[in-house]
Design an enzyme around this catalytic site. Sequence first.
Site, mmCIF file in Angstrom:
data_model
loop_
_atom_site.group_PDB
_atom_site.id
_atom_site.type_symbol
_atom_site.label_atom_id
_atom_site.label_comp_id
_atom_site.label_asym_id
_atom_site.label_seq_id
_atom_site.Cartn_x
_atom_site.Cartn_y
_atom_site.Cartn_z
ATOM 1 N N HIS A 55 0.860 -1.195 0.000
ATOM 2 C CA HIS A 55 0.000 0.000 0.000
ATOM 3 C C HIS A 55 0.891 1.237 0.000
ATOM 4 C CE1 HIS A 55 -3.422 2.510 0.602
ATOM 5 N NE2 HIS A 55 -3.730 2.249 1.851
ATOM 6 N N HIS A 90 -2.418 -2.147 -9.588
ATOM 7 C CA HIS A 90 -3.408 -1.472 -8.747
ATOM 8 C C HIS A 90 -4.700 -2.279 -8.751
ATOM 9 C CE1 HIS A 90 -5.938 1.727 -7.085
ATOM 10 N NE2 HIS A 90 -4.812 2.259 -6.680
ATOM 11 N N ASP A 148 2.859 5.377 -6.531
ATOM 12 C CA ASP A 148 4.106 5.237 -5.768
ATOM 13 C C ASP A 148 5.340 5.061 -6.636
ATOM 14 O OD1 ASP A 148 2.035 3.438 -3.573
ATOM 15 O OD2 ASP A 148 2.997 5.350 -3.119
HETATM 16 C C1 SDX Z 1 -1.419 2.174 -3.295
HETATM 17 O O1 SDX Z 1 -6.229 0.960 -3.281
HETATM 18 C C2 SDX Z 1 -5.687 2.107 -3.525
HETATM 19 O O2 SDX Z 1 -6.309 3.022 -4.020
HETATM 20 C C3 SDX Z 1 -4.236 2.227 -3.095
HETATM 21 C C4 SDX Z 1 -3.540 3.526 -3.461
HETATM 22 C C5 SDX Z 1 -4.138 4.711 -2.731
HETATM 23 O O3 SDX Z 1 -3.988 5.837 -3.222
HETATM 24 O O4 SDX Z 1 -4.662 4.514 -1.614
HETATM 25 O O5 SDX Z 1 -3.625 3.744 -4.854
HETATM 26 C C6 SDX Z 1 -2.065 3.490 -3.068
HETATM 27 O O6 SDX Z 1 -1.388 1.379 -2.406
HETATM 28 C C7 SDX Z 1 -0.900 1.840 -4.660
HETATM 29 C C8 SDX Z 1 -0.349 0.387 -4.761
HETATM 30 C C9 SDX Z 1 1.048 0.374 -4.176
HETATM 31 N N1 SDX Z 1 1.561 -1.007 -4.103
HETATM 32 C C10 SDX Z 1 2.526 -1.463 -4.907
HETATM 33 O O7 SDX Z 1 3.037 -0.809 -5.816
HETATM 34 C C11 SDX Z 1 2.999 -2.879 -4.589
HETATM 35 C C12 SDX Z 1 3.078 -3.711 -5.861
HETATM 36 N N2 SDX Z 1 1.724 -3.940 -6.365
HETATM 37 C C13 SDX Z 1 1.078 -5.196 -5.999
HETATM 38 O O8 SDX Z 1 1.385 -5.658 -4.727
HETATM 39 C C14 SDX Z 1 -0.401 -5.213 -6.414
HETATM 40 O O9 SDX Z 1 -0.463 -4.755 -7.698
HETATM 41 C C15 SDX Z 1 -1.418 -4.459 -5.575
HETATM 42 C C16 SDX Z 1 -1.343 -4.812 -4.142
HETATM 43 C C17 SDX Z 1 -1.252 -2.982 -5.735
HETATM 44 C C18 SDX Z 1 -2.808 -4.830 -6.106
HETATM 45 O O10 SDX Z 1 -3.006 -6.161 -5.823
HETATM 46 P P1 SDX Z 1 -4.341 -6.940 -6.277
HETATM 47 O O11 SDX Z 1 -5.342 -5.989 -6.817
HETATM 48 O O12 SDX Z 1 -4.754 -7.845 -5.170
HETATM 49 O O13 SDX Z 1 -3.861 -7.763 -7.527
HETATM 50 P P2 SDX Z 1 -3.329 -9.212 -7.471
HETATM 51 O O14 SDX Z 1 -2.239 -9.327 -6.444
HETATM 52 O O15 SDX Z 1 -4.476 -10.156 -7.411
HETATM 53 O O16 SDX Z 1 -2.607 -9.292 -8.916
HETATM 54 C C19 SDX Z 1 -3.309 -9.718 -10.070
HETATM 55 C C20 SDX Z 1 -2.235 -10.406 -10.899
HETATM 56 C C21 SDX Z 1 -1.542 -11.552 -10.152
HETATM 57 O O17 SDX Z 1 -1.054 -12.457 -11.109
HETATM 58 P P3 SDX Z 1 -1.962 -13.792 -11.492
HETATM 59 O O18 SDX Z 1 -2.251 -14.490 -10.189
HETATM 60 O O19 SDX Z 1 -3.217 -13.223 -12.173
HETATM 61 O O20 SDX Z 1 -1.088 -14.577 -12.421
HETATM 62 O O21 SDX Z 1 -1.181 -9.464 -11.214
HETATM 63 C C22 SDX Z 1 0.048 -9.878 -10.607
HETATM 64 C C23 SDX Z 1 -0.336 -10.874 -9.528
HETATM 65 O O22 SDX Z 1 0.734 -11.761 -9.277
HETATM 66 N N3 SDX Z 1 0.656 -8.668 -10.048
HETATM 67 C C24 SDX Z 1 1.950 -8.377 -10.127
HETATM 68 C C25 SDX Z 1 2.084 -7.116 -9.528
HETATM 69 N N4 SDX Z 1 0.904 -6.677 -9.096
HETATM 70 C C26 SDX Z 1 0.005 -7.657 -9.419
HETATM 71 N N5 SDX Z 1 2.998 -9.062 -10.652
HETATM 72 C C27 SDX Z 1 4.213 -8.447 -10.546
HETATM 73 N N6 SDX Z 1 4.413 -7.218 -9.979
HETATM 74 C C28 SDX Z 1 3.387 -6.536 -9.466
HETATM 75 N N7 SDX Z 1 3.580 -5.324 -8.892
#
Ligand code: SDX
Length: 425
Positions: free
Chosen positions: A267, A308, A364
């Site tokens: 997050h 996201h 971020d």
């Molecule tokens: C913020 O919610 C908000 O609005 C948050 C925010 C705000 O202003 O409050 O926007 C701020 O928190 C932004 C996000 C910051 N976090 C990161 O940058 C960390 C990296 N991102 C991931 O951890 C992830 O993308 C999340 C947590 C942001 C979102 O996770 P989800 O929606 O639960 O998605 P998911 O984990 O189910 O991913 C879907 C697919 C998966 O692959 P499959 O199982 O479909 O094969 O996408 C892949 C995931 O493995 N994936 C990634 C990835 N993010 C998702 N693979 C590699 N790198 C990534 N960053």
Amino acid sequence: MSDSKVTLTDHETGKTYELPVYKATYGSPLIDITSLNKETGFFTYDPGFMSTASCRSDITYLDGAKGELMYRGYPIEQLAEKCSFMEVFYLLLNSELPNAEQLNEIEREVADHTILYESLLHLFEGFHYDAHPMAILTGVVGSLSAFYNDPLDITNPEHRLETAYRIIAKLPTIAAVTYKHSVGERFTYANSKMSYCGRFLHMMFSRSGEDYEIDPVAEKALDVLFVLHADHEQNASTSTMRLAGSSDTNPYAAIAAGIASLWGPTHGGANEAVLKMLRNIGDVKNIDKYIAKAKDKNDPFRLMGFGHRVYKNFDPRAKIIKNICYQVMEKYGNDPRMELAMKLEEIALKDEYFIKRGLYPNVDFYSGIIYSALGFPEEMFTVLFTIGRAAGWMAHWIEMISEPHKRIGRPRQYYTGLARRDVPR
Ligand code: SDX
């Protein structure tokens, strides 16, 4: 009053149930399942809230498909370009942008609440100098009600507003004291006549016995970043704050719960994690190795600052922040990490894995480049996210507490544990 209905059919019994549907101003229509369990005996199951609206809100709307973000109906691009953080704070609280007099009043209210009790300043002496600033922030904000324990009636709109002013005013001070504690320097208050961001920069970086001049480029960049981070609908930390606040707990305690959630690297902690990731990648020639790691299901590595829950093509804030990076680097000099970040973005966005999953840079990904150029250490990045987001948290807390039929949040579960058994004695 619902706009239409849907019918649920239980194929085991053949029974059908009608459920009300509401049409939102924007976004998906909503099936009201409030009485589902009472009428049908069913629960819904939605870990991570992929398809669940936890509340009704008038504050912010984001469209993941279009990459749109609006506060009280105003597009984020226009707010970032035309409004200050104090104007946006007023907008989030009051639904309208302030006139000159209203802006002057909220700026004065916030300036008047900037200082901390001396007894609270002693609290910092107990923290290790190398404690993570978010650990200190969580602790200090959670303790605010032990220092500001004047009678607080959360049903009183004036008390709610005063709490909002206090939080927004004191967070930069707490952040600056935290930083000064970590570098072993004496903390000094800034002149309350300064702007919100100018005052914060002064408290952060002025040193006893030395002149400090607020750089307008830094002041403006920080103000826009606070606007961009101010709110984001029901993200993890806002939902945490709402759930904590739904028990009518002390608002400082509810905000501390939000801070605790925001700290997480998936997050708000991602802005700090991005810089660490770029440092580990080190050079453009290593990008392919890290992209492969990010795609490898057996590797816990994720591309930090990418992806996201809602935005599946681009995060409008990331686009604005990327442009601010160029402006800031023009003033402070090029940051090699910017080139590495841009190359990483370019390669990832051509990769089927990221395209198929709608993984783009989020808020971020580039923000840390700016914070770093302004002189903030990486451990302070999520503290900066907290200061901006506190504006939204206060608007959501006030919206929730003011609701005539507010209920304590109490989700149910999908129990898969052991069936009843007797203690074998
Ligand atoms: C913020 O919610 C908000 O609005 C948050 C925010 C705000 O202003 O409050 O926007 C701020 O928190 C932004 C996000 C910051 N976090 C990161 O940058 C960390 C990296 N991102 C991931 O951890 C992830 O993308 C999340 C947590 C942001 C979102 O996770 P989800 O929606 O639960 O998605 P998911 O984990 O189910 O991913 C879907 C697919 C998966 O692959 P499959 O199982 O479909 O094969 O996408 C892949 C995931 O493995 N994936 C990634 C990835 N993010 C998702 N693979 C590699 N790198 C990534 N960053």
